[in-house]
Structure formats: structure tokens, C-alpha cells
Design a protein around this motif. Structure first.
Motif, PDB file in Angstrom:
ATOM      1  N   GLU A 100      -4.457   5.794 -30.249  1.00 21.71           N
ATOM      2  CA  GLU A 100      -3.076   5.629 -29.785  1.00 21.71           C
ATOM      3  C   GLU A 100      -3.074   4.561 -28.701  1.00 21.71           C
ATOM      4  OE1 GLU A 100      -2.011   9.567 -28.488  1.00 21.71           O
ATOM      5  OE2 GLU A 100      -2.115  10.377 -30.539  1.00 21.71           O
ATOM      6  N   ILE A 101      -2.394   3.449 -28.973  1.00 19.56           N
ATOM      7  CA  ILE A 101      -2.375   2.304 -28.067  1.00 19.56           C
ATOM      8  C   ILE A 101      -0.964   2.155 -27.507  1.00 19.56           C
ATOM      9  CG2 ILE A 101      -2.810  -0.183 -27.866  1.00 19.56           C
ATOM     10  CD1 ILE A 101      -4.392   0.230 -30.614  1.00 19.56           C
ATOM     11  N   THR A 102      -0.850   1.988 -26.195  1.00 18.35           N
ATOM     12  CA  THR A 102       0.467   1.845 -25.558  1.00 18.35           C
ATOM     13  C   THR A 102       0.504   0.603 -24.672  1.00 18.35           C
ATOM     14  OG1 THR A 102      -0.210   3.285 -23.739  1.00 18.35           O
ATOM     15  CG2 THR A 102       0.934   4.333 -25.584  1.00 18.35           C
ATOM     16  N   GLY A 103       1.727   0.204 -24.310  1.00 18.50           N
ATOM     17  CA  GLY A 103       1.918  -0.917 -23.395  1.00 18.50           C
ATOM     18  C   GLY A 103       1.660  -2.275 -24.020  1.00 18.50           C
ATOM     19  N   ILE A 104       1.895  -2.406 -25.322  1.00 18.48           N
ATOM     20  CA  ILE A 104       1.646  -3.664 -26.024  1.00 18.48           C
ATOM     21  C   ILE A 104       2.740  -4.675 -25.662  1.00 18.48           C
ATOM     22  CG2 ILE A 104       1.423  -4.744 -28.295  1.00 18.48           C
ATOM     23  CD1 ILE A 104       0.590  -1.908 -29.329  1.00 18.48           C
ATOM     24  N   ASP A 105       2.327  -5.878 -25.280  1.00 17.91           N
ATOM     25  CA  ASP A 105       3.268  -6.948 -24.939  1.00 17.91           C
ATOM     26  C   ASP A 105       3.580  -7.745 -26.197  1.00 17.91           C
ATOM     27  OD1 ASP A 105       4.710  -9.084 -23.970  1.00 17.91           O
ATOM     28  OD2 ASP A 105       3.124  -9.828 -22.648  1.00 17.91           O
ATOM     29  N   ARG A 106       4.734  -7.499 -26.792  1.00 15.26           N
ATOM     30  CA  ARG A 106       5.119  -8.198 -28.026  1.00 15.26           C
ATOM     31  C   ARG A 106       5.729  -9.562 -27.745  1.00 15.26           C
ATOM     32  NH1 ARG A 106       5.594  -5.662 -32.661  1.00 15.26           N
ATOM     33  NH2 ARG A 106       5.067  -7.755 -33.355  1.00 15.26           N
ATOM     34  N   ASP A 107       5.985  -9.880 -26.474  1.00 15.66           N
ATOM     35  CA  ASP A 107       6.609 -11.155 -26.118  1.00 15.66           C
ATOM     36  C   ASP A 107       5.595 -12.275 -25.892  1.00 15.66           C
ATOM     37  OD1 ASP A 107       9.196 -10.092 -26.226  1.00 15.66           O
ATOM     38  OD2 ASP A 107       9.017  -9.321 -24.183  1.00 15.66           O
ATOM     39  N   TRP A 111      -8.438  -0.562 -42.684  1.00 19.40           N
ATOM     40  CA  TRP A 111      -7.316   0.105 -43.355  1.00 19.40           C
ATOM     41  C   TRP A 111      -6.503  -0.920 -44.129  1.00 19.40           C
ATOM     42  CZ3 TRP A 111      -7.668   0.527 -37.846  1.00 19.40           C
ATOM     43  CH2 TRP A 111      -8.394   1.630 -37.412  1.00 19.40           C
ATOM     44  N   HIS A 112      -5.619  -0.439 -44.960  1.00 14.95           N
ATOM     45  CA  HIS A 112      -4.771  -1.320 -45.742  1.00 14.95           C
ATOM     46  C   HIS A 112      -3.578  -1.790 -44.914  1.00 14.95           C
ATOM     47  CE1 HIS A 112      -7.040  -0.619 -49.356  1.00 14.95           C
ATOM     48  NE2 HIS A 112      -7.042   0.663 -49.068  1.00 14.95           N
ATOM     49  N   PRO A 113      -3.112  -3.021 -45.152  1.00  9.96           N
ATOM     50  CA  PRO A 113      -1.952  -3.522 -44.413  1.00  9.96           C
ATOM     51  C   PRO A 113      -0.664  -2.870 -44.873  1.00  9.96           C
ATOM     52  CG  PRO A 113      -2.675  -5.133 -46.038  1.00  9.96           C
ATOM     53  CD  PRO A 113      -3.661  -4.005 -46.075  1.00  9.96           C
ATOM     54  N   PHE A 160       1.158   1.684 -30.856  1.00  6.38           N
ATOM     55  CA  PHE A 160       0.635   1.694 -32.215  1.00  6.38           C
ATOM     56  C   PHE A 160      -0.381   2.820 -32.333  1.00  6.38           C
ATOM     57  CE2 PHE A 160      -2.023   0.349 -35.761  1.00  6.38           C
ATOM     58  CZ  PHE A 160      -1.066  -0.061 -36.683  1.00  6.38           C
ATOM     59  N   ILE A 161      -0.373   3.494 -33.484  1.00  2.13           N
ATOM     60  CA  ILE A 161      -1.353   4.547 -33.764  1.00  2.13           C
ATOM     61  C   ILE A 161      -2.071   4.185 -35.049  1.00  2.13           C
ATOM     62  CG2 ILE A 161      -1.721   6.993 -34.247  1.00  2.13           C
ATOM     63  CD1 ILE A 161       0.882   7.561 -32.687  1.00  2.13           C
ATOM     64  N   THR A 162      -3.393   4.118 -35.003  1.00  2.00           N
ATOM     65  CA  THR A 162      -4.190   3.776 -36.174  1.00  2.00           C
ATOM     66  C   THR A 162      -4.413   5.016 -37.050  1.00  2.00           C
ATOM     67  OG1 THR A 162      -6.362   4.313 -35.236  1.00  2.00           O
ATOM     68  CG2 THR A 162      -5.479   2.091 -34.800  1.00  2.00           C
ATOM     69  N   GLU A 163      -4.928   4.777 -38.215  1.00  2.00           N
ATOM     70  CA  GLU A 163      -5.462   5.843 -39.052  1.00  2.00           C
ATOM     71  C   GLU A 163      -6.757   6.309 -38.384  1.00  2.00           C
ATOM     72  OE1 GLU A 163      -4.064   7.139 -41.878  1.00  2.00           O
ATOM     73  OE2 GLU A 163      -2.362   5.883 -41.322  1.00  2.00           O
ATOM     74  N   PRO A 164      -7.299   7.457 -38.809  1.00  2.00           N
ATOM     75  CA  PRO A 164      -8.562   7.914 -38.207  1.00  2.00           C
ATOM     76  C   PRO A 164      -9.689   6.894 -38.375  1.00  2.00           C
ATOM     77  CG  PRO A 164      -7.546   9.682 -39.449  1.00  2.00           C
ATOM     78  CD  PRO A 164      -6.755   8.437 -39.746  1.00  2.00           C
ATOM     79  N   LEU A 165     -10.487   6.794 -37.351  1.00  2.00           N
ATOM     80  CA  LEU A 165     -11.607   5.857 -37.310  1.00  2.00           C
ATOM     81  C   LEU A 165     -12.872   6.651 -37.002  1.00  2.00           C
ATOM     82  CD1 LEU A 165     -12.180   2.777 -37.354  1.00  2.00           C
ATOM     83  CD2 LEU A 165     -11.769   2.763 -34.906  1.00  2.00           C
ATOM     84  N   PRO A 166     -13.897   6.583 -37.861  1.00  2.00           N
ATOM     85  CA  PRO A 166     -15.110   7.358 -37.620  1.00  2.00           C
ATOM     86  C   PRO A 166     -16.068   6.694 -36.629  1.00  2.00           C
ATOM     87  CG  PRO A 166     -15.321   6.209 -39.687  1.00  2.00           C
ATOM     88  CD  PRO A 166     -13.960   5.874 -39.139  1.00  2.00           C
ATOM     89  N   THR A 225      -7.865  10.300 -30.434  1.00  2.00           N
ATOM     90  CA  THR A 225      -7.687  11.727 -30.678  1.00  2.00           C
ATOM     91  C   THR A 225      -8.946  12.335 -31.295  1.00  2.00           C
ATOM     92  OG1 THR A 225      -6.832  11.468 -32.923  1.00  2.00           O
ATOM     93  CG2 THR A 225      -5.221  11.328 -31.107  1.00  2.00           C
ATOM     94  N   GLN A 226      -8.981  13.650 -31.367  1.00  2.00           N
ATOM     95  CA  GLN A 226     -10.114  14.338 -31.992  1.00  2.00           C
ATOM     96  C   GLN A 226     -10.281  13.943 -33.455  1.00  2.00           C
ATOM     97  OE1 GLN A 226      -9.407  18.568 -31.040  1.00  2.00           O
ATOM     98  NE2 GLN A 226     -11.532  18.558 -30.320  1.00  2.00           N
ATOM     99  N   GLU A 227      -9.167  13.624 -34.117  1.00  2.00           N
ATOM    100  CA  GLU A 227      -9.220  13.212 -35.524  1.00  2.00           C
ATOM    101  C   GLU A 227      -9.708  11.775 -35.674  1.00  2.00           C
ATOM    102  OE1 GLU A 227      -5.853  14.086 -34.324  1.00  2.00           O
ATOM    103  OE2 GLU A 227      -6.563  16.155 -34.431  1.00  2.00           O
ATOM    104  N   GLY A 228      -9.815  11.048 -34.582  1.00  2.00           N
ATOM    105  CA  GLY A 228     -10.279   9.666 -34.631  1.00  2.00           C
ATOM    106  C   GLY A 228      -9.170   8.631 -34.585  1.00  2.00           C
ATOM    107  N   LYS A 229      -7.901   9.065 -34.566  1.00  2.00           N
ATOM    108  CA  LYS A 229      -6.806   8.109 -34.459  1.00  2.00           C
ATOM    109  C   LYS A 229      -6.820   7.474 -33.070  1.00  2.00           C
ATOM    110  CE  LYS A 229      -3.720  10.358 -37.736  1.00  2.00           C
ATOM    111  NZ  LYS A 229      -2.360  10.870 -37.970  1.00  2.00           N
TER     112      LYS A 229
END
Length: 186
Positions: free
Chosen positions: A146-153, A85-87, A114-120, A140-144
Motif C-alpha cells: 500500500e503506497i500513499t502520498g504519490i505526487d501525480r503532478d 503483474w498484468h497491466p 496505489f495498492i499492488t497485488e500480493p508480492l512474495p 500487508t501480511q498477504e504481501g500487498k
């Protein structure tokens, strides 16, 4: 060609050696490097020795910092291309190779999810590349993804998430490179 180059000096005062030093911060160095990486850019970093061939100790320390970081996250750098995907300027970007997508979260992105764009492709696993810790994700069914619990520190200059896929992702047609990135402003 879709490849371009950014040339910088580790001492932001002058190109080459000078006794006047304004050493680029670690956070800025990583940010400029990643902004090139996620847009298929080459990164040329100059650092000049003095007249005796010696590098300033501060330069050596900064290069070792970057080298230690690259040792941990090199898989997201070496042999990769930008995409799929594009930045988003000052927020995040992506690199990929083989059956992996690397999500680079920059300091401007403040979330811990973070949620990505759909991924085939199907995502088989997801982890923080710097710490090696697995991350919780759902596709998801659309291919997105959804990532949770990211440690930004753990590494706020560039949090990198790796998605392991069941096949290679598609490559983007092009990557837009804004003038601010080329002119060393981002």
C-alpha cells in the motif's frame, strides 16, 4: 515469442518527411511508449529528415524532451521486462529487473495512492523514480504493498514508483496485448 513491435512516426501526418506537420504530443509519445514497455513491446519511432538531411526543429525538441525524461527514469526502461503483474489498460502497468519493480501510473489512473497485488518478496524501500523522493508504504501480511502520498503532478504523463525488494519477483507467464495497443489507439 512474447515480444512484439509498435511502429510510429513522430509526425502523425505521414511516414517520413513532409512539410505538413502534425507533431505527436509529449504526453501521447510517452503514453504509447509506456504501453509498449509494460507489455514487452519494442517501440520503433520514425522521424524523417528533409531532402537536405535536416530534421524539423520541433522534432528535435520533442526528442530532447523524451531523452531528458529517459535520463531520469531509464532504470525503469533499459534491461526491464513487463511484470510481475498484468497491466490495466489506460491505468497502470509494471516493469521489473533484478530486485526492482517499477509501477507506471498512466494519466487514466487518478489516485494518489496505489495498492499492488500480493508480492512474495519483502519491500525494502519505495520512491518516486522521477523526483527521487521516498514514498510512504506498508506491506500487508498477504504481501500487498500500500503506497500513499504519490505526487501525480511531478510527471503526469507517467508517474513511476520503484519498489526495492529483498529478492527477484516472479515473472508472469504471459502479458496480454490488446488490439487497441497494437493499432496505435493506446
Amino acid at each position: 515469442s512474447d515480444v512484439w513491435e509498435k511502429n510510429l512516426n513522430l509526425n502523425e501526418t505521414a511516414w517520413g518527411y513532409t512539410t505538413e506537420q502534425n507533431l505527436m504530443s509529449y504526453k501521447r509519445l510517452i503514453g504509447l511508449f509506456v504501453n509498449c514497455l509494460i507489455r514487452n513491446g519494442n517501440f520503433l519511432l520514425n522521424f524523417g529528415p528533409d531532402r537536405h538531411g535536416n530534421l524539423p526543429p520541433s522534432h528535435i525538441a520533442r526528442l530532447r524532451e523524451m531523452g531528458a525524461w529517459l535520463k531520469k527514469v531509464g532504470d525503469s526502461v533499459y534491461g526491464t521486462r513487463s511484470g510481475p503483474w498484468h497491466p490495466k489498460d489506460d491505468q497502470y502497468g509494471f516493469t521489473m529487473k533484478d530486485m526492482k519493480v517499477f509501477i507506471h501510473l498512466l494519466p487514466g489512473y487518478e489516485g494518489i495512492s496505489f495498492i499492488t497485488e500480493p508480492l512474495p518478496c519483502n519491500v525494502l524501500s519505495c520512491e518516486d523514480l522521477y523526483t527521487g523522493k521516498p514514498l510512504t508504504f506498508k506491506q500487508t501480511q498477504e504481501g500487498k504493498v500500500e503506497i500513499t502520498g504519490i505526487d501525480r503532478d511531478a510527471h503526469p504523463a507517467n508517474t513511476i514508483i520503484v519498489l526495492i525488494l529483498d529478492r527477484e519477483p516472479p515473472k508472469p507467464e504471459y502479458i496480454y496485448v490488446p488490439r487497441s495497443v497494437i493499432e496505435n489507439k493506446g
